[in-house]
Structure formats: structure tokens, C-alpha cells
Design an enzyme around this catalytic site. Structure first.
Site, PDB file in Angstrom:
ATOM      1  N   HIS A 161     167.511  89.275 -42.291  1.00 50.37           N
ATOM      2  CA  HIS A 161     167.777  88.346 -41.057  1.00 50.37           C
ATOM      3  C   HIS A 161     166.780  88.636 -40.300  1.00 50.37           C
ATOM      4  O   HIS A 161     166.408  89.772 -39.903  1.00 50.37           O
ATOM      5  CB  HIS A 161     169.147  88.868 -40.520  1.00 50.37           C
ATOM      6  N   CYS A 162     165.801  87.695 -39.808  1.00 49.60           N
ATOM      7  CA  CYS A 162     164.647  87.881 -39.056  1.00 49.60           C
ATOM      8  C   CYS A 162     164.911  87.813 -37.711  1.00 49.60           C
ATOM      9  O   CYS A 162     165.383  86.674 -37.265  1.00 49.60           O
ATOM     10  CB  CYS A 162     163.639  86.826 -39.416  1.00 49.60           C
TER      11      CYS A 162
END
Lengths: 179, 694
Positions: free
Chosen positions: B148-149
Site C-alpha cells: 500500500h503506497c
């Protein structure tokens, strides 16, 4: 509402549609493939060959969708060049094959499965995780008919309520008018 | 943005069940806003102040070239941000009916000869496909989950990995261009440094230089990942460290798969074709008993209660059958509070009022506002369900406690001694997971890393010694109580029946309201690996202390456990994420320790003292005393993977355990469970204890 409630009861009571789930076959990694193993629940209802044929064709279609071929490559280049705006107007290769698959499933349902009281669902609706094969019974058909009736009846009821409220309002206004 | 990322609300017409609407959390948008601001702002300034001179001094091709690269970067950035990463829609009720409360927590499949475990996702209600992981931020299972950026505020998964990768490449190129041409400008205007143009150019150069290091590091890291055919998740959790990656097809094919494959389809928001034959909604389960219906009090608890109700009846059966077969699991509270007297009457307590529920430790006390203390033991379901504060009936609670109590980390799969009780428990057909799983994973353990969970977490099975020491017959953990029980079980020295039932897993709070706070509290995400994993990339708190403390890439340090990064690329990413975390919220800054503690595991506040201290010691750079394992972890070579993720069902939300695992793992990868950490951390330590020696 009472009608739907009773329908739910009926639904619960009736031994309706068993659902068989054909799971994904991960032996070759994350390539989209479904298990061709014939589920035992369908033994009495369906020919093994036909089932395997269906699943095999599905697998081939998905393999075609995921193929790294020239079309996907050209599509990728075009997308890069147009800053991905091409996706707004063009359908990707995968989507095209998915449409083909949907058509194929419908056709299989019509030709082979529906006559046997079975229904295949498109796995894309479940995230390409399972193919569900629902056994449709006569009762389910009745339920659907009755439920549609109930919808009609509730709709009619609502309509009548609305109309009556309008009429009441009209009466009210008329009563108020003479001053 | 939020609507696109993760599984927003609803789907298309008659779309599949989606996540409930998540509360708006502005802190999530800080990194992405900052990234957009810097990218667009700096480039605009560059175009306005530097490019006119460049075009007339050299040629006008230069600004055009820079504009093209910038637009490409922006396009990829937008695609990475707004594109659905490959979210799986929630499974419908009908899919779950076959996997009842006795169904295993893990299912093993063989992929190119390698045993891979698929974990049951209690939120999404299906067994996660290989490489799929549940993102706790987005509260969705994502296909081919990478990470998850926070910079794009989106998960990176199968559908948008390509854009993310190209974004990194193009951004690196863009930064180099801007820096390079800015330098040319500055060098040519050395004599007039005080003009606004020169000043702005220098400022832009500074920004570019500042971002270049982390971005380039991350780019290099992802180049390596693409070449090796791994996801960040797999790399960080060290899944394939000792074994073979079954998902790779060779370097060239991996690259072409990432760059040239056709755009994967979206699963959410699809129009459902109306069935040709009208079939009623597939709620075709057997009618519930009155008791079960009564139990359906709370929304989130519906399935939980039903499962727990069912499990109650089956458990009673099982208890009677298995009581002789294996010792009942020890009371879980001990793990957390070593000082507490163990419940002696374990045998009797199983069927009586209150064996402390392991599930209680899955979830952080803070998460369940109603008193999370030992008195809460009588209401395990409260804990289990997270937000469901009131359990309808204590009997159901007890019953549900029992299975949860028995759930064990899947890590125990490796050495599961499938006792009679366990066998009995495995009513339904899925038993293969039990014996098969342990057998497979045991072999995997000996083979070294061959058994790894499919859920984006590499869990090697526990060493058989560990399992045997627990004396438990650990059947393949059932889905239900797969969360915190596992770490707890490992800590327990007495026998534990570790059967994580899916039904218990389903009781985990799936409120979807995952803020960074909730991220910090591992309890809320029953899937430890997803929590820990997703937490690690974003977790602001834990790395932060280290970020401030040293610039070293000790991602082997406890902060690293969240990330497990050891390579320079990883450290770059860590630094990047730390930066992001720095932006992320004052909460992070204000209470890193607290945050860390919360993230790690939920020690009840009442007895937080020694545990927290230990946790602090382990993870807080500020603390003067450090856990014994920290130095070793720090000293571990960068090449060493910081963590051996817990094998079995990761301690629910026990990133503490995870971090312990990481820190412990840093040095010798196959460190046996550290005794100190294990006792201190209680349940959390269970995770730490779960270092899976190969």
C-alpha cells in the site's frame, strides 16, 4: 412485505439450489484456470465430458486473454503514447475476451446446463475466483414468480397509498376553499 | 481518490458486496498531496524560470523533452493513484456455507511443486488466492498485492503495478533531468546568484536532489523485484528467501509480464448480467435455530454470532470427544501477563465459564472500548468482534471462546499433531488442510521456506520442537480463530489445541474503519500478515523513531520488522516511507512509542507496564535500554532479511510479535523464539516467538 417474508420462509424450507463451486486451479501459478475435476454433486445431473469440455474451453479463453501477444504489446505502447487516454475509448484485449467468455457461458447455459436445471455463473462476478454452478429447481422458479408477484403487489400498494394521499389532500384543499 | 482506491462503496448495478463506507480520514491524503504538490509545483517553477533560458541557449527540444517526461510521470502517477489495484469483491454468503466454522484457516495448494498456503480472509470471506493479500488501510483483498503506497494513497496490486513501476522510472528520470538542467543553469549563472530565476532554480534543484535518493532507491528496488518476479510483500516478508519462487517465469518473461500484459480486468463495479433463470438470492443455508437468530444482534456480529452459536454446539461435542485426546489450551491471558496465575482448571474451564480467550488478545484493548481487562475475559466475543461491544449471551461467548481459544497459529501447521480431538473437529471435508497442511508444511520447514503462506506473508512452519513444546496438537488452524491465538499459542508451553476456525476468524472486527490509529492497533486486522505487512509500508510510528535516530538503513531494526527491508533499496524505501510518515500525522509524532505499542500488540492497558517497557525497549530508539535482540538485529547484515514472518496464522494484529520477529530475525534468521521477548510480549510476543527457525 408479508408476502416476501413468507417467501423467505418458503425459500428456507425448500431444499433448493445447491451451489457447486468450481475453484481455481493454481498449479500453474496465478494464471486464470479453473479446476476441471468433476464435482461429485453433479454426477447425477451432468455428463462429465461436457463439464470438462466447458471448463477446458473457459481455461483456454482465459489463457488467450492473458496472453502476452502482439496485441497486448501494441495496446500497451499505444496507451503509453497517449498518456493512457486511449483506455477511455478503446476496450482492452482482456475485456474483449471477457465478453467472449460471457457469451460462451450464456450459450453453454442455454444449450447444456439449463435443460438440466443447472446454471453457470460468470466467474468475473466473483473476481475470477470460482465458477458457481447452481442447481435450479422448479421451486426456485416458483419462488421467483411469487417474489415478482410480491414486488408487483407491493408496488401496487405503494401506488394506491400515494393516490389516496393525493386524493385526501385534494379533499382537504377543497374543504378549505370556501372561506 | 478514495472512491477509486481500494474497494469504495458498492459496485455497479447488482454488484457484489463491497466494503462498507469508510470514514473520511484526512491524514491519508497528506502524503499524496505532498507528492502532487512537490511534483507539479517544482516542475512548474522549473518550466517558468529555467526553461526559457534553456530553450534559447541550447534548443527548444529540451523543454519539450522535459514536458513529455513530466506528462508521462503525471499520467502514471494518476493511474497508480486512481486505478483499482485489483480489489476482490466480497464473497457472497453462498460461498461461505461450505466452509463452516470447522473449515480450516488455511488451504494448501501446490504451485509448480511448491506448497503454498491460502489463508481465509474473514473480511472478504474467501480463501485468498496466492499472492493476494488484505490491505488493512483499504480494507480489501487485493490481487497480486504489492504494497500500500501512501504516496499515491492506493494499494499497488496486479492492475496498477505497471503504472506504479513506470511512475517510479519516469519520476527518477524527471528528477535527474530537472536536477541536471538546473545545474547547467546555475553553473552558467554563477555570476548572478541573486536573481530570482537562479534562486528558484536552486530551490528546485534542492527539492529534486532531496527526493532523488529515496525515489531512485525505490526504483532500483522495484527493478530488482520485477526482474525476480516478486512482489514487495513477498520480498519484505522473506517468503522466498530460502526457497524457490513459484511465480517467476524467468527474468525476461517477468519483465514482459509486468510491462506488456494486457490490462487486467476490474472486479469491482461490474454490471451483473441478469440471470437467465431467476434464482433467489443464494441464502440457502439451513434455517437458523432460534438461539442463533437471537444471536444476530449486531451487524458485524451476525455471522460471528451465528458461527459462534454453531461452534458452541459443535464445540460441546468436540469438547467431549477431545477432552481426553489433548490437553485443553492453556488460558491465554498468561501470554500477555506472565505474572498472572495460570488458570489451573483448564480442563474444566473449557466447558465452563471462562478460559481466557485467546481472541481477546487478538484485538487491542483500545480497540474495544469496553474494559479490556481480565474481567473482559468473560466477554471474549467483544474482543473478537471488535466493535461489537455487547455479546448477546455469555453462553455463546463461552462457546465462541472455546473455538477461538483453540485456534492456533498456522505456523503450528508444520508440526501439527493431528490429535483425535483435532480430527474430530475437522468435521467437514476440508480436513485435508489439517494433516495435509502440517505434513506439507513440516516438510517445507525442513526443506526450508518451502511452505509459505499464500497470503502475502511468508510463514515458515514452526519448528517442530516449538510445536511439540507447546505440546499441542495443532491441527491446521481453522479460520475462526486464526488471529492472535497463534502467537499466543507459540508462547504457551503447554499443549494447545490450535485449531483456528474460520468462524472465529470471521468474528474479527471488520469495521473497515482503518485509520492509521487502527493500523497501529494490530488487533483490528485479524490477518496479522496483512496488518503487519500493510502496516509496515505505512506505519508511521515505528520507523519514525528510527528515522530520527539514525539514518542507518537498519531496517533490520524493529522498525524494519514492519518493512523487513534490508537492502539499500529497502532502506531507501523506508526512508521514503518515514518521510511519508513524518507527514502523516501528528499522532505519529506525538506518541511514537504509544503508536508502536499499539501497532505491535494490544497489551491491556492495565498491565501494560512491563510489556510496554519491553516493547519500548525493543523498538524505541530513545529508550536507553534496549532489548537484547536489538543489537543483534541491528548488527545483522543488510542482506539479512529482517524477518521471518511468523509462520502460522500471524498473531492477529500483533505487529509487536511481528516486529519482534523481525528484530529477532535480523541476525540469525532461524533464531529460536527468544524467551525474553516471548514472555514479555505475551500475546504479542507470541508473534515474536513465532520466528520460524527453518
Amino acid at each position: 412485505m408479508a408476502e416476501t417474508h413468507s417467501l423467505q420462509d418458503m425459500r428456507q424450507q425448500a431444499a433448493v439450489a445447491a451451489k457447486v463451486f468450481i475453484q481455481r486451479d493454481y498449479t500453474n501459478g496465478t494464471v486464470c484456470q479453473f479446476q476441471t475435476k468433476f464435482p461429485s454433486e453433479l454426477e447425477t445431473r451432468l455428463d462429465k465430458q461436457q463439464f470438462e469440455e466447458t471448463v477446458r474451453t473457459l481455461n483456454n479463453l482465459y489463457a488467450e486473454a492473458e496472453k502476452l501477444g502482439s496485441q497486448s504489446y501494441i495496446e500497451g505502447c499505444l496507451a503509453c503514447l497517449t498518456a493512457y487516454t486511449v483506455f477511455l475509448c478503446m476496450e482492452t484485449h482482456y475485456e474483449k475476451v471477457l465478453k467472449k467468455i460471457t457469451k460462451y457461458i450464456q450459450e453453454q447455459n442455454d444449450k447444456i446446463y439449463a435443460p438440466r436445471g443447472l446454471l453457470l455463473t460468470d466467474p468475473i462476478e466473483r473476481g475470477l475466483r470460482v465458477v458457481s454452478c447452481t442447481s435450479v429447481s422448479v421451486l426456485a422458479g416458483i419462488y421467483s414468480f411469487l417474489s415478482s408477484l410480491s414486488h408487483v403487489s407491493t408496488g401496487t400498494w405503494i401506488l394506491s397509498q400515494t393516490l389516496s394521499s393525493c386524493v385526501d389532500r385534494g379533499h382537504h384543499l377543497r374543504r378549505q376553499k370556501p372561506d | 481518490m478514495p472512491g477509486f482506491s481500494g474497494g469504495g462503496v458498492g459496485g455497479g448495478v447488482g454488484g457484489p458486496v463491497s466494503a462498507p463506507p469508510r470514514p473520511f480520514r484526512p491524514s491519508r491524503y497528506v502524503p499524496v498531496s505532498a507528492a502532487t504538490f512537490f511534483l507539479v509545483g517544482s516542475t512548474t517553477l522549473f518550466f517558468c524560470f529555467t526553461c526559457p533560458w534553456l530553450s534559447e541557449y541550447f534548443s527548444s527540444v529540451i523543454p519539450v523533452y522535459i514536458a513529455v517526461i513530466f506528462l508521462f510521470t503525471l499520467a502514471n502517477f494518476c493511474m497508480a493513484t486512481f486505478m483499482d489495484p485489483g480489489v476482490f469483491p466480497r464473497a457472497e454468503e453462498d460461498e461461505d456455507k461450505e466452509d463452516d466454522f470447522r473449515a480450516p484457516l488455511y488451504k494448501t495448494v501446490e504451485i509448480k511443486g511448491i506448497q503454498v498456503r491460502m489463508k481465509w480472509c474473514s473480511t472478504c470471506r474467501f480463501y485468498r488466492p496466492p499472492r493476494c493479500s488484505h490491505c488493512s488501510v483499504c480494507d480489501n483483498c487485493v490481487e497480486d498485492f504489492d504494497h500500500h503506497c501512501p504516496w499515491v494513497n492506493n494499494c499497488i496490486g496486479r492492475r496498477n503495478y505497471r503504472y506504479f513501476f513506470l511512475f517510479l522510472l519516469s519520476l527518477t528520470t524527471h528528477i535527474m533531468d530537472v536536477f541536471g538542467f538546473g545545474l547547467v543553469y546555475v553553473l552558467h549563472h554563477r555570476q548572478q546568484p541573486d536573481t530570482p530565476h537562479a534562486a528558484v532554480t536552486m530551490a528546485v534543484m534542492c527539492v529534486a536532489g532531496l527526493f532523488f535518493v529515496p525515489v531512485a532507491g525505490l526504483t532500483g528496488f522495484h527493478i530488482v523485484l520485477v526482474a525476480r518476479g516478486r512482489t514487495t510483500n513477498e520480498q519484505v516478508t522473506g517468503k522466498f528467501r530460502g526457497g524457490v519462487n513459484p511465480f517467476t517465469n524467468g527474468c525476461l518473461r517477468n519483465i514482459s509480464y509486468v510491462l506488456c500484459s494486457s490490462q487486467a480486468p476490474r472486479y469491482m463495479g461490474r454490471l451483473r448480467s441478469p440471470p437467465s433463470v431467476e434464482i433467489q438470492p443464494p441464502f440457502l443455508r439451513p434455517p437458523l435455530s432460534e438461539a442463533q437468530l437471537e444471536a444476530k444482534v449486531l451487524d458485524n456480529g451476525i455471522q460471528n454470532d451465528r458461527h459462534s452459536a454453531r461452534s458452541k454446539s459443535s464445540l460441546d461435542q468436540m469438547e467431549s470427544q477431545s477432552a481426553d485426546a489433548e490437553p485443553p489450551p492453556p488460558p491465554k491471558p498468561e501470554l500477555r501477563y506472565p505474572g498472572l496465575p495460570r488458570a489451573d482448571t483448564e480442563e474444566s474451564s473449557l466447558l465452563t465459564d471462562a478460559p481466557p480467550t485467546p481472541s481477546m488478545y487478538k484485538y487491542r484493548p483500545a480497540f474495544n472500548s469496553p474494559g479490556r481487562n481480565h474481567t473482559a475475559l468473560t466477554h471474549p466475543n467483544k474482543m473478537i468482534r471488535g466493535e461489537s461491544l455487547d455479546s448477546p449471551s455469555s453462553s455463546i461467548l463461552q462457546s465462541s471462546r472455546q473455538p477461538s481459544y483453540r485456534s492456533e497459529p498456522s505456523s503450528l501447521d508444520g508440526a501439527t499433531v493431528v490429535g483425535g480431538g483435532v480430527g474430530v473437529r475437522r468435521g467437514a471435508g476440508e480436513r485435508g488442510e489439517g494433516p495435509g497442511g502440517p505434513g506439507g508444511t513440516t516438510g517445507g520447514v525442513s526443506g526450508g521456506m518451502s511452505g509459505y503462506s499464500l497470503t502475502g506473508r511468508s510463514y515458515t512452519s514452526y519448528p517442530s520442537s516449538l510445536i511439540l513444546s507447546t505440546g499441542g496438537s495443532h491441527s491446521s488452524s481453522l479460520r475462526s480463530a486464526h488471529t492472535a491465538h497463534n502467537p499466543l499459542a507459540t508462547l504457551q508451553s503447554e499443549g494447545t489445541t490450535d485449531t483456528s476456525y474460520k468462524s472465529l476468524a470471521n468474528q474479527t472486527p471488520r469495521n473497515g474503519s482503518l485509520s492509521y490509529d487502527s493500523l497501529l492497533t494490530p488487533s483490528e486486522s485479524p490477518e496479522f500478515e496483512s496488518a503487519a505487512h500493510e502496516l509496515s509500508p505505512q506505519k508511521p510510528h515505528a520507523p519514525f523513531p528510527f528515522a530520527t535516530r539514525t539514518g542507518q538503513p537498519e531496517v533490520g531494526s524493529p522498525s524494519a520488522p514492519l518493512q523487513g527491508y534490508m537492502s539499500p533499496f529497502l532502506s531507501a524505501q523506508i526512508a521514503q516511507q518515514r518521510e511519508g510518515q513524518l507527514l502523516q500525522g501528528s499522532a505519529t509524532f506525538s506518541s511514537p512509542h504509544r503508536a508502536y505499542l499499539r501497532a505491535v500488540s494490544p497489551p491491556p492497558a492495565s498491565s501494560a507496564g512491563p510489556h510496554e517497557t519491553q516493547i519500548l525497549l525493543l523498538h524505541n530508539h530513545d529508550s536507553s535500554t534496549r532489548g537484547p535482540r536489538i543489537p543483534s538485529s541491528l548488527s545483522s547484515s543488510p542482506g539479512a532479511r529482517s524477518l521471518e514472518p511468523p509462520v502460522s496464522p500471524p498473531p492477529r494484529g500483533l505487529s509487536l510479535g511481528k516486529s519482534l520477529t523481525y528484530s529477532g530475525e535480523a541476525g540469525p534468521q532461524h533464531k529460536p523464539r527468544p524467551a525474553g521477548g516471548g514472555t514479555v510480549l505475551g500475546g504479542g510476543g507470541a508473534g515474536g516467538g513465532q520466528q520460524a527457525p527453518q
